[in-house]
Design a protein around this motif. Structure first.
Motif, mmCIF file in Angstrom:
data_model
loop_
_atom_site.group_PDB
_atom_site.id
_atom_site.type_symbol
_atom_site.label_atom_id
_atom_site.label_comp_id
_atom_site.label_asym_id
_atom_site.label_seq_id
_atom_site.Cartn_x
_atom_site.Cartn_y
_atom_site.Cartn_z
ATOM 1 N N SER A 14 0.809 -1.216 0.000
ATOM 2 C CA SER A 14 0.000 0.000 0.000
ATOM 3 C C SER A 14 0.844 1.268 0.000
ATOM 4 O O SER A 14 0.346 2.332 -0.318
ATOM 5 N N GLY A 15 2.113 1.144 0.386
ATOM 6 C CA GLY A 15 2.981 2.308 0.419
ATOM 7 C C GLY A 15 3.022 3.010 1.757
ATOM 8 O O GLY A 15 3.704 4.018 1.912
ATOM 9 N N PHE A 16 2.280 2.517 2.744
ATOM 10 C CA PHE A 16 2.293 3.107 4.074
ATOM 11 C C PHE A 16 3.498 2.586 4.854
ATOM 12 O O PHE A 16 3.896 1.440 4.706
ATOM 13 N N THR A 17 4.039 3.435 5.716
ATOM 14 C CA THR A 17 5.113 3.006 6.602
ATOM 15 C C THR A 17 4.508 2.276 7.797
ATOM 16 O O THR A 17 3.298 2.354 8.041
ATOM 17 N N ASP A 18 5.350 1.583 8.548
ATOM 18 C CA ASP A 18 4.874 0.871 9.733
ATOM 19 C C ASP A 18 4.275 1.824 10.765
ATOM 20 O O ASP A 18 3.283 1.502 11.408
ATOM 21 N N SER A 19 4.861 3.001 10.898
ATOM 22 C CA SER A 19 4.323 3.954 11.872
ATOM 23 C C SER A 19 2.953 4.470 11.432
ATOM 24 O O SER A 19 2.064 4.682 12.272
ATOM 25 N N GLU A 20 2.755 4.681 10.146
ATOM 26 C CA GLU A 20 1.442 5.114 9.655
ATOM 27 C C GLU A 20 0.407 4.013 9.858
ATOM 28 O O GLU A 20 -0.725 4.286 10.291
ATOM 29 N N LEU A 21 0.785 2.770 9.569
ATOM 30 C CA LEU A 21 -0.135 1.654 9.776
ATOM 31 C C LEU A 21 -0.453 1.474 11.256
ATOM 32 O O LEU A 21 -1.581 1.126 11.613
ATOM 33 N N SER A 22 0.529 1.733 12.109
ATOM 34 C CA SER A 22 0.303 1.639 13.557
ATOM 35 C C SER A 22 -0.739 2.653 14.011
ATOM 36 O O SER A 22 -1.576 2.355 14.870
ATOM 37 N N ILE A 23 -0.710 3.829 13.431
ATOM 38 C CA ILE A 23 -1.711 4.854 13.772
ATOM 39 C C ILE A 23 -3.103 4.396 13.338
ATOM 40 O O ILE A 23 -4.070 4.535 14.087
ATOM 41 N N PHE A 24 -3.200 3.831 12.134
ATOM 42 C CA PHE A 24 -4.495 3.310 11.673
ATOM 43 C C PHE A 24 -5.002 2.233 12.629
ATOM 44 O O PHE A 24 -6.190 2.196 12.964
ATOM 45 N N LEU A 25 -4.098 1.339 13.070
ATOM 46 C CA LEU A 25 -4.499 0.279 13.995
ATOM 47 C C LEU A 25 -4.953 0.840 15.332
ATOM 48 O O LEU A 25 -5.958 0.392 15.895
ATOM 49 N N GLU A 26 -4.223 1.819 15.840
ATOM 50 C CA GLU A 26 -4.590 2.409 17.122
ATOM 51 C C GLU A 26 -5.925 3.136 17.041
ATOM 52 O O GLU A 26 -6.684 3.170 18.019
ATOM 53 N N ALA A 51 -8.204 -1.808 7.448
ATOM 54 C CA ALA A 51 -7.850 -1.902 6.023
ATOM 55 C C ALA A 51 -8.725 -0.964 5.198
ATOM 56 O O ALA A 51 -8.242 -0.301 4.269
ATOM 57 N N LEU A 52 -9.989 -0.886 5.549
ATOM 58 C CA LEU A 52 -10.897 0.030 4.864
ATOM 59 C C LEU A 52 -10.451 1.478 5.041
ATOM 60 O O LEU A 52 -10.430 2.254 4.082
ATOM 61 N N SER A 53 -10.046 1.833 6.246
ATOM 62 C CA SER A 53 -9.550 3.197 6.500
ATOM 63 C C SER A 53 -8.304 3.488 5.675
ATOM 64 O O SER A 53 -8.149 4.587 5.138
ATOM 65 N N CYS A 54 -7.416 2.520 5.566
ATOM 66 C CA CYS A 54 -6.196 2.690 4.762
ATOM 67 C C CYS A 54 -6.535 2.898 3.288
ATOM 68 O O CYS A 54 -5.972 3.780 2.627
ATOM 69 N N LEU A 55 -7.443 2.078 2.767
ATOM 70 C CA LEU A 55 -7.818 2.214 1.355
ATOM 71 C C LEU A 55 -8.523 3.535 1.092
ATOM 72 O O LEU A 55 -8.336 4.145 0.030
ATOM 73 N N GLU A 56 -9.327 3.989 2.031
ATOM 74 C CA GLU A 56 -9.979 5.293 1.868
ATOM 75 C C GLU A 56 -8.952 6.412 1.875
ATOM 76 O O GLU A 56 -9.102 7.401 1.159
ATOM 77 N N ALA A 57 -7.888 6.264 2.670
ATOM 78 C CA ALA A 57 -6.815 7.263 2.675
ATOM 79 C C ALA A 57 -6.096 7.283 1.330
ATOM 80 O O ALA A 57 -5.741 8.350 0.817
ATOM 81 N N ILE A 58 -5.891 6.112 0.744
ATOM 82 C CA ILE A 58 -5.266 6.043 -0.585
ATOM 83 C C ILE A 58 -6.176 6.696 -1.615
ATOM 84 O O ILE A 58 -5.721 7.450 -2.472
#
Length: 113
Positions: A14-26, A51-58
């Motif tokens: 997806s191109g997100f970093t681990d820290s960005e994905l961690s924020i989505f998870l939190e 995952a839905l939030s990540c895809l909406e951000a993309i």
């Protein structure tokens, strides 16, 4: 496998970093370092919601919708594909049961006193 690794499986490359994905998870009330519980319907639902939030951000990034062609995929194909995936995840989340009793049956309270 922890929650961060499970999310990466869901939204590969997806191109997100681990820290960005961690924020989505939190934001979905999941800790990135906690072990993913495969038997929990709530964990699966939270991962899919993340995952839905990540895809909406993309999908909110206008740079992906420029007039360009990469390999054999046009930008309009990308837009259609991500919209279809978002719709698919939304349908899947709506169809998942929220609470299940120990017997495995779903409960829904229509009236509450």
């Amino acid at each position: 496998m922890n929650n961060l690794e499970r999310l990466k499986l869901e939204i590969q490359q997806s191109g997100f970093t681990d820290s960005e994905l961690s924020i989505f998870l939190e934001e979905s009330n999941l800790s990135p370092t906690v072990t993913y519980d495969t038997s929990s319907n709530e964990s699966k639902r939270a991962i899919l919601q993340t995952a839905l939030s990540c895809l909406e951000a993309i999908a909110n990034n206008p740079n992906y919708f420029k007039n360009m062609k990469i390999d054999d995929m046009t930008v309009s194909s990308f837009a259609e594909s991500i919209t279809n995936r978002i719709d698919q995840l939304e349908r899947k989340l709506r169809s998942m049961t929220i609470n299940q009793s120990e017997t495995g049956s779903s409960t829904f309270m229509l009236f509450n006193r």
